[in-house]
Design a protein around this motif. Sequence first.
Motif: not given
Length: 384
Positions: A280-295
């Motif tokens: 779950l940590a990996i999935q959450t980190a990936a989702e958070t990172c993708a959202g951050e990087q989009l901006a």
Amino acid sequence: MKLRRLIAEVLCGAVAAMFCLTGCGADTGMMDAANANSVAGGDSSLPVITWKMGSTWGSGNIHYTCDERFTELVSQLTGGRFTITNYPEGSLCAANQLFDYVQNGTIQCGGDWGGYWSGKDTAFELLSTTMDNFSGLDYYTWINQGGGLECYQELYGQYNMTYFPIMINHAESGIRSTKPITSIADMQKMKIRLGGVLAGRVAQKLGINITTVAASELYESLQRGVIDGGEFSTPCSDDSLKLQEVAPYWCSPAWYQSAGVNGVMINKDAWDALPEEYQLAIQTAAETCAGEQLARYLWMDFEATEKMLKEDGCIVTEMNSEDWATIRKTCQEIYEAEAAANENFDMVYSSMKAYREKADTYRDMLKDYSWGFNYDDYDAKSQE
């Protein structure tokens, strides 16, 4: 749940601890019990685990910073009990070896751009970029809501891996060149570096001579006249290579890559061995990172574009409308032909088309407001 408590602590400002990984070759990433108790103070039932993460990107590459951000988040979300050490391209293996290293479990995970694996299956290219199709926001929505993530898991799963996107960027800059480009005919007279197997097929069909050049050699190849033009990535990424110094002409937009996705490929055996909390940590980190990087990437592209135009003297050119129509038609023809020939490609492409059918009705209704407009353009249109 332990991880949810840890996530709450991180969001409240808890400081994460990072632990160094030593050793080489295939490993489980599990620390021995004595070290685990020493590091964790014996106050948690969750194990202390360290992984290795290789990369297709070199140290200092702007994409590599995204790999580092992902691993930083994993550590923070697990209170430092699960750490992943980043290794830039070349330190563990060459970029073109990374897929096999992760698949075989030599290392647990790797930061990639799926287009590099198109030689194994062209469907990987669709998971990393599209020609004249998806925007970055389309990728983000498709992955998170439109069934896109399942396509990644299905394709990488065939190679003993699971996968999570960690970075989504908008359209690439376009072609940087030493001579202006305003037509297909202009490109037919040039040697051009262009990424992507399918983009190469389009170029071939259009009579454009494509040359393979490593990104690390792109600046020198343009400077020495080995090639006349080439692409790398978005404006901020191009600026990191200073391509505008040797290729002042800038033909935009980038039909060959209308958006891009980078991600983390994870060995399936290593993934299955993780506690559910760490998955779950990996999935959450990936989702958070993708959202951050989009901006983040888009903002850096704003700044890099302003710098290139105002300070570096870049000269922007555009393709004529008739040739744009030819390119669009050719891209669609290449996609349809590949979908007919490759079952995996058809799986991904069909999912993307289903997303477009759902999205495009409302997109068309919104017109300019679906992505935005410049006031000057809007005023000009209203006066026509």
